[in-house]
Design a protein around this motif. Structure first.
Motif, PDB file in Angstrom:
ATOM      1  N   ALA A  98     -32.154  -3.361 -14.251  1.00 30.51           N
ATOM      2  CA  ALA A  98     -33.012  -2.441 -13.505  1.00 30.51           C
ATOM      3  C   ALA A  98     -33.691  -1.514 -14.500  1.00 30.51           C
ATOM      4  CB  ALA A  98     -32.193  -1.642 -12.500  1.00 30.51           C
ATOM      5  N   LEU A  99     -35.013  -1.549 -14.539  1.00 31.07           N
ATOM      6  CA  LEU A  99     -35.800  -0.724 -15.453  1.00 31.07           C
ATOM      7  C   LEU A  99     -36.548   0.346 -14.671  1.00 31.07           C
ATOM      8  CD1 LEU A  99     -37.310  -3.651 -17.552  1.00 31.07           C
ATOM      9  CD2 LEU A  99     -35.436  -2.146 -18.261  1.00 31.07           C
ATOM     10  N   ASP A 112     -39.618   0.376 -14.543  1.00 32.29           N
ATOM     11  CA  ASP A 112     -40.683  -0.436 -13.947  1.00 32.29           C
ATOM     12  C   ASP A 112     -40.314  -1.905 -14.099  1.00 32.29           C
ATOM     13  OD1 ASP A 112     -42.927  -1.716 -13.076  1.00 32.29           O
ATOM     14  OD2 ASP A 112     -44.263  -0.928 -14.625  1.00 32.29           O
ATOM     15  N   ASN A 113     -39.971  -2.566 -12.992  1.00 29.30           N
ATOM     16  CA  ASN A 113     -39.596  -3.978 -13.019  1.00 29.30           C
ATOM     17  C   ASN A 113     -40.692  -4.898 -12.508  1.00 29.30           C
ATOM     18  OD1 ASN A 113     -36.328  -2.967 -12.508  1.00 29.30           O
ATOM     19  ND2 ASN A 113     -36.752  -4.603 -13.992  1.00 29.30           N
ATOM     20  N   SER A 114     -41.951  -4.435 -12.575  1.00 29.57           N
ATOM     21  CA  SER A 114     -43.040  -5.268 -12.073  1.00 29.57           C
ATOM     22  C   SER A 114     -43.156  -6.584 -12.843  1.00 29.57           C
ATOM     23  CB  SER A 114     -44.364  -4.505 -12.139  1.00 29.57           C
ATOM     24  OG  SER A 114     -44.643  -4.075 -13.459  1.00 29.57           O
ATOM     25  N   ARG A 133     -34.411   0.740 -20.526  1.00 29.63           N
ATOM     26  CA  ARG A 133     -33.702  -0.257 -21.329  1.00 29.63           C
ATOM     27  C   ARG A 133     -32.450   0.378 -21.924  1.00 29.63           C
ATOM     28  NH1 ARG A 133     -36.904  -4.762 -22.022  1.00 29.63           N
ATOM     29  NH2 ARG A 133     -39.094  -4.416 -21.467  1.00 29.63           N
ATOM     30  N   PHE A 184     -30.958  -6.599  -9.305  1.00 33.07           N
ATOM     31  CA  PHE A 184     -31.131  -5.624 -10.368  1.00 33.07           C
ATOM     32  C   PHE A 184     -29.828  -4.854 -10.592  1.00 33.07           C
ATOM     33  CE2 PHE A 184     -35.542  -6.170  -8.855  1.00 33.07           C
ATOM     34  CZ  PHE A 184     -36.124  -6.541 -10.057  1.00 33.07           C
ATOM     35  N   THR A 188     -30.601  -9.212 -13.437  1.00 32.97           N
ATOM     36  CA  THR A 188     -31.279  -8.693 -14.615  1.00 32.97           C
ATOM     37  C   THR A 188     -31.288  -7.173 -14.581  1.00 32.97           C
ATOM     38  OG1 THR A 188     -33.281  -8.922 -15.982  1.00 32.97           O
ATOM     39  CG2 THR A 188     -33.598  -8.727 -13.600  1.00 32.97           C
ATOM     40  N   GLU A 205     -40.696  -8.363 -14.283  1.00 36.62           N
ATOM     41  CA  GLU A 205     -39.631  -9.272 -13.861  1.00 36.62           C
ATOM     42  C   GLU A 205     -39.897  -9.817 -12.455  1.00 36.62           C
ATOM     43  OE1 GLU A 205     -38.612  -7.165 -17.232  1.00 36.62           O
ATOM     44  OE2 GLU A 205     -38.990  -6.202 -15.278  1.00 36.62           O
ATOM     45  N   ARG A 206     -40.401  -8.958 -11.576  1.00 33.18           N
ATOM     46  CA  ARG A 206     -40.708  -9.410 -10.219  1.00 33.18           C
ATOM     47  C   ARG A 206     -41.820 -10.460 -10.222  1.00 33.18           C
ATOM     48  NH1 ARG A 206     -38.189  -5.947  -6.575  1.00 33.18           N
ATOM     49  NH2 ARG A 206     -37.683  -3.852  -7.376  1.00 33.18           N
ATOM     50  N   LEU A 248     -35.431 -10.116 -21.685  1.00 38.45           N
ATOM     51  CA  LEU A 248     -36.150  -8.924 -21.246  1.00 38.45           C
ATOM     52  C   LEU A 248     -37.348  -8.612 -22.140  1.00 38.45           C
ATOM     53  CD1 LEU A 248     -33.126  -6.626 -20.332  1.00 38.45           C
ATOM     54  CD2 LEU A 248     -34.779  -7.612 -18.736  1.00 38.45           C
TER      55      LEU A 248
END
Length: 248
Positions: free
Chosen positions: A146-147, A149-151, A179, A166, A144, A153-154, A120
């Motif tokens: 879920a934050l 903002d997961n931009s 986090r 997520f 993974t 990771e995407r 991460l």
């Protein structure tokens, strides 16, 4: 409202050492993250865990880790990206062997412990994990965090052609960005059953819940990680399962 799934880290016994109450927890979850021998688990435990998951119709995910039995996979290790990809492929293949014998297959990959946290924070490491998923089997998802903002990771997952699942945690405190609060901080792990249940239901319904500083945090998750290590957590898991079933 989208139905959220429940996942649980399992198969973490090793030799004479016993971890968790998998026999009771397995009946309450949708997804089992099974240790692959590097941080916990051994061949007999892996075989038994796969059989138990099949018995209850639970989706099987690989839970690979750094090679760190003594530290339960929670110690950071300086590994080259190609090492990370190779060690994941090694562990996925081991668990898949037992899945194949049982007439099933791996449904997703969820790295464990320090490896989960490291990917991460490091794009190169996250890419190495994604590469293992992509090379092992086309379409194999990575689970993974879920934050808020997961931009990031995407973007990386799209480039690798790997679907993402997520997840959020019912019994862990969060920082403002979504986090997990480091375990060294006071209050990083929730122990009060009602607080765990309240946070789980808030996440499941897409509602805000307090982060470690008491400020509202909202996460969009596909799966909720719960633990079944003892009688108290199993009681929470049973209550959560019952309440989620009424929402679906």
């Amino acid at each position: 409202m989208k139905t959220i799934l429940l996942n649980c880290d399992m198969g973490e016994s090793f030799g004479a050492w016993r971890m968790g109450d998998d026999a009771h927890a397995m009946a309450l979850v949708d997804q089992a993250n099974l240790a692959c021998g590097f941080h916990a688990g051994d061949p007999l435990t892996m075989q038994h865990s796969v059989a138990l998951a099949c018995q209850h119709g639970v989706s099987i995910g690989a839970h690979p880790a750094y090679p760190d039995l003594q530290g339960f996979g929670r110690r950071h290790m300086a590994c080259a990206p190609e090492e990370v990809t190779a060690m994941l492929l090694y562990q996925l293949g081991a668990l898949e062997a037992f899945c194949r014998v049982a007439g099933t297959e791996l449904a997703y990959v969820k790295p464990h412990g320090a490896l989960y946290n490291d990917m991460l924070a490091d794009d190169v490491l996250f890419a190495a994990v994604l590469e293992a998923c992509a090379r092992y089997r086309a379409g194999l998802p990575l689970m993974t965090l879920a934050l808020a903002d997961n931009s990031r990771e995407r973007r990386l997952a799209e480039a690798a052609g790997v679907p993402l699942i997520f997840e959020a945690f019912a019994d862990r405190a969060y920082l403002a960005d979504g986090r997990l609060a480091p375990r060294r901080l006071a209050g990083a792990v929730h122990h009060e059953p009602q607080r765990i249940l309240d946070q789980a239901l808030a996440i499941a319904q897409g509602e805000a819940f307090p982060d470690i500083d008491g400020k509202p945090l909202r996460l969009q998750a596909d799966s909720l990680c719960v633990h079944g290590d003892n009688a108290e957590s199993l009681a929470v898991l049973r209550r959560l399962r019952a309440q989620l079933d009424t929402l679906s």
